[in-house]
Design a protein around this motif. Structure first.
Motif, short mmCIF file in Angstrom:
data_model
loop_
_atom_site.label_atom_id
_atom_site.label_comp_id
_atom_site.label_asym_id
_atom_site.label_seq_id
_atom_site.Cartn_x
_atom_site.Cartn_y
_atom_site.Cartn_z
N ASN A 1 -8.03 -5.21 -8.83
CA ASN A 1 -6.95 -6.15 -7.95
C ASN A 1 -7.92 -6.94 -8.76
O ASN A 1 -8.80 -7.54 -8.31
N PRO A 2 -6.50 -7.93 -9.16
CA PRO A 2 -7.59 -8.63 -10.13
C PRO A 2 -7.35 -10.06 -9.29
O PRO A 2 -7.99 -11.41 -10.59
N ASN A 3 -7.44 -10.49 -8.11
CA ASN A 3 -6.69 -12.13 -8.34
C ASN A 3 -7.63 -11.83 -6.59
O ASN A 3 -7.00 -11.07 -5.53
N GLY A 4 -8.73 -12.23 -6.19
CA GLY A 4 -9.08 -13.10 -4.85
C GLY A 4 -9.19 -11.21 -4.85
O GLY A 4 -9.31 -11.28 -3.28
N ALA A 5 -9.86 -10.39 -5.60
CA ALA A 5 -9.97 -9.03 -4.81
C ALA A 5 -11.11 -8.78 -3.41
O ALA A 5 -11.68 -9.68 -2.77
N ASN A 6 -10.85 -7.60 -2.69
CA ASN A 6 -10.92 -7.00 -2.15
C ASN A 6 -11.68 -6.05 -2.18
O ASN A 6 -11.52 -4.60 -3.12
N PRO A 7 -13.39 -6.55 -2.01
CA PRO A 7 -13.36 -7.24 -1.24
C PRO A 7 -14.23 -8.68 -1.90
O PRO A 7 -14.94 -9.20 -1.10
N GLN B 1 0.39 -1.50 -0.12
CA GLN B 1 0.42 0.49 -0.09
C GLN B 1 0.80 1.13 0.24
O GLN B 1 0.35 2.55 -0.62
N ASP B 2 1.33 1.44 0.33
CA ASP B 2 3.18 2.54 0.65
C ASP B 2 3.05 2.45 -1.06
O ASP B 2 3.59 4.21 -0.96
N GLY B 3 3.61 1.58 -1.64
CA GLY B 3 3.75 1.83 -2.95
C GLY B 3 2.44 2.26 -3.87
O GLY B 3 3.09 3.14 -4.76
N LEU B 4 1.86 1.60 -3.36
CA LEU B 4 -0.10 2.15 -4.03
C LEU B 4 0.05 3.67 -3.96
O LEU B 4 -0.42 4.25 -5.00
N CYS B 5 0.12 3.85 -2.59
CA CYS B 5 -0.03 5.47 -2.83
C CYS B 5 0.71 6.30 -3.25
O CYS B 5 0.14 7.44 -3.80
N GLU C 1 -16.40 -1.10 -8.98
CA GLU C 1 -16.86 -1.00 -8.02
C GLU C 1 -17.62 -2.20 -7.92
O GLU C 1 -17.97 -2.59 -8.86
N PRO C 2 -17.69 -3.22 -6.48
CA PRO C 2 -17.08 -2.38 -5.57
C PRO C 2 -15.51 -2.36 -4.76
O PRO C 2 -15.00 -3.15 -6.11
N CYS C 3 -14.69 -1.44 -4.74
CA CYS C 3 -13.08 -1.42 -4.69
C CYS C 3 -12.40 -1.13 -3.57
O CYS C 3 -13.22 -0.71 -2.14
N TYR C 4 -11.33 -1.92 -3.12
CA TYR C 4 -11.07 -2.44 -2.06
C TYR C 4 -11.19 -0.36 -1.17
O TYR C 4 -10.58 0.25 -1.82
N ALA C 5 -11.25 -0.60 0.26
CA ALA C 5 -11.65 0.79 0.27
C ALA C 5 -9.96 1.24 0.96
O ALA C 5 -9.92 2.23 1.00
N GLN D 1 -20.76 -0.05 1.65
CA GLN D 1 -20.79 1.39 1.87
C GLN D 1 -18.97 1.43 1.87
O GLN D 1 -18.84 2.82 1.56
N ALA D 2 -18.27 1.34 2.27
CA ALA D 2 -17.03 0.94 2.32
C ALA D 2 -16.12 1.43 2.04
O ALA D 2 -15.49 1.24 1.28
N PHE D 3 -16.50 0.89 0.60
CA PHE D 3 -16.32 -0.05 -0.79
C PHE D 3 -16.83 0.49 -1.95
O PHE D 3 -16.23 0.82 -3.69
N MET D 4 -17.66 1.60 -1.35
CA MET D 4 -17.74 2.03 -2.98
C MET D 4 -17.39 3.98 -2.74
O MET D 4 -17.34 4.38 -2.22
N THR D 5 -17.70 4.25 -4.06
CA THR D 5 -17.35 5.62 -4.92
C THR D 5 -17.55 6.66 -3.76
O THR D 5 -16.95 8.10 -3.81
N ASP D 6 -18.90 6.29 -3.87
CA ASP D 6 -20.36 7.16 -3.32
C ASP D 6 -19.86 6.48 -1.78
O ASP D 6 -21.01 6.10 -1.85
N PRO D 7 -19.10 7.35 -0.43
CA PRO D 7 -19.92 6.95 0.24
C PRO D 7 -20.87 6.83 1.45
O PRO D 7 -21.37 6.02 2.44
N ASN D 8 -22.41 7.73 0.71
CA ASN D 8 -23.37 8.40 1.25
C ASN D 8 -24.85 7.47 0.49
O ASN D 8 -25.50 8.08 1.13
N LYS D 9 -23.59 6.82 -0.24
CA LYS D 9 -24.96 5.84 -0.57
C LYS D 9 -25.01 4.35 -0.32
O LYS D 9 -24.50 3.74 -0.06
N ALA D 10 -26.31 4.41 -0.42
CA ALA D 10 -27.08 3.41 0.76
C ALA D 10 -26.37 1.89 0.02
O ALA D 10 -26.67 1.48 -1.76
N SER D 11 -25.98 0.79 1.00
CA SER D 11 -25.55 -0.25 -0.06
C SER D 11 -26.44 -1.87 0.69
O SER D 11 -26.07 -1.67 2.34
N PRO D 12 -26.64 -2.45 -0.23
CA PRO D 12 -26.83 -3.44 0.71
C PRO D 12 -26.02 -4.86 0.42
O PRO D 12 -26.95 -5.91 2.35
#
Length: 424
Positions: free
Chosen positions: A191-197, A112-116, A133-137, A379-390
């Motif tokens: 995030n190509p393999n065993g993607a988070n989340p 993650q340091d390299g990614l940042c 999406e969803p994407c790693y938080a 919600q933690a994995f969405m580009t819009d954190p205010n959008k409802a997610s089931p």
């Protein structure tokens, strides 16, 4: 490849640190060099004189007085030389980067340091960013301060859908102003393999399609692959680095899931011109990843070689595959009819959609802990954190099969209570 269009003005303005450049001489110098450049502490004053680390096979790694002096001293920013050598051999063995572009490696404080640092190198305020999406938080948290124009892409059980990527690339123009945007999308985060989340892996045919689209639209691919070694099954999918004939893939690997998360070691592989920019950033921020961690892993590779490392990785993957099966069995037993899911093809996570709950955030963050369970809401994995997610994410890395069963029984109870609350 002309990388200038991808780099931010900040990245382009970075210059080598003279002190860091001289440290290379200290690491590789002959014993006759009289080093008067300063800034390097005398290792004779370090209170640590030796170190012994026991391995799970009963053997030990012994750092004698000379080893410990190296392990506790500054090293090159790109990484401890012997470890870098091993990592280059590993990447060549696993991926054989086909690009004619010179490729290089830099060791980072976890991937993650390299990614940042890569995001700072490539993303300006307001740039377009392509990601599934969803994407790693953690990635979203890195990117949010840049206030990017999100181009979220769709996926299914086989990972990112190439037609979703093509549609996003074809349609981005005129999105804001009705006229073509001068600075279009330039990076695709994967995030190509065993993607988070989601636990999904991009199928091999799709990888070829995605790479061709990256060529057509001149994209850089950021291949964030900490779960590469946690692909379940005998065959591993080809990495994007292994498909990269142009020099348009920057790959991020991690030892956190395989050796230790506390070692804080990852490494970035890619075109020399891009990796060097990350190296320059490290020269003025962390200087280098922990030398002690690098020396330990280096000696582990000295002993294991590539075959030994892959054998250990296989054992880790087998463990998590069994954990996945236990969690899937608990979900089938307790959550059928309440949630839907697909079987993860790798990684550590089960991604579930609540069938009768529109938003899981309050249910999880406010009402799950009193029942002694905790997950992460979608919600933690969405580009819009205010959008409802089931959706919600459960990790099968730590819990025993018995606790998974108890936890999912409690989760079923929680979901039923939530359904009743929504009906009132």
């Amino acid at each position: 490849m002309n990388y200038s269009r991808f780099l931010t003005s900040l990245a382009l303005s970075r210059k080598p640190s003279p002190i860091r450049e001289l440290t290379k001489l200290l690491v590789s110098a002959s014993p006759d060099l009289i080093f008067l450049a300063g800034g390097v502490p005398n290792p004779e004053l370090f209170p640590f004189k030796s170190l012994s680390v026991s391995l799970d096979d009963g053997s030990e790694i012994q750092l004698n007085s000379n080893d410990i002096k190296s392990a506790l001293q500054y090293t090159e920013t790109r990484g401890y030389p012997n470890l870098v050598k091993h990592l280059k051999e590993l990447q060549k063995y696993l991926h054989e980067p086909p690009s004619t572009t010179d490729w290089e490696i830099v060791v980072t404080n976890g991937s993650q340091d390299g990614l940042c640092k890569a995001m700072e190198m490539l993303v300006d305020h307001g740039d377009y960013v392509l990601l599934e999406e969803p994407c790693y938080a953690g990635t979203l948290s890195i990117l949010h301060p840049y206030k990017p124009k999100w181009l979220p892409l769709s996926g299914d059980k086989d990972g990112l859908i190439p037609s979703s990527l093509k549609q996003a690339l074809d349609n981005y123009k005129g999105k804001d102003t009705g006229s073509p945007i001068e600075k279009g999308p330039k990076i695709l985060y994967l995030n190509p393999n065993g993607a988070n989340p989601t636990g999904t892996s991009i199928s091999t045919p799709r990888r070829y399609e995605i790479y061709k689209l990256a060529q057509k639209y001149d994209l850089l691919i950021l291949e964030d692959d900490p779960y590469y070694f946690l692909q379940f099954g005998e065959e591993k999918s080809p990495s994007f680095l292994s498909l990269d004939t142009d020099g348009r893939v920057l790959r991020f690997d991690s030892f956190s899931k395989i050796l230790s998360s506390g070692l804080r070691l990852g490494f970035v592989t890619g075109p020399k011109e891009l990796v060097e920019r990350i190296n320059l950033h490290m020269q003025v921020s962390v200087l280098h990843a922990s030398t002690l961690s690098q020396v330990l892993v280096s000696q582990l590779f000295d002993r294991w070689k590539i075959d030994g490392f892959l054998s250990h990785s296989s054992k880790v993957s087998t463990f998590y595959e069994k954990q996945r099966d236990h969690m899937a069995a608990a979900a089938e037993k307790h959550l059928k009819g309440l949630v839907e899911w697909h079987m993860p093809s790798g990684g550590m996570f089960l991604w579930m959609k609540c069938l009768h709950v529109e938003d899981t955030k309050a249910m999880i963050m406010e009402r799950a802990l009193p029942k002694d369970i905790i997950l992460l809401p979608g919600q933690a994995f969405m580009t819009d954190p205010n959008k409802a997610s089931p959706f919600m994410r459960a990790a099968f890395s730590l819990a025993t099969p018995e606790k998974m069963d108890i936890g999912f029984a409690k989760l079923a109870e929680l979901i039923r209570e939530e359904i009743q609350l929504q009906r009132k």
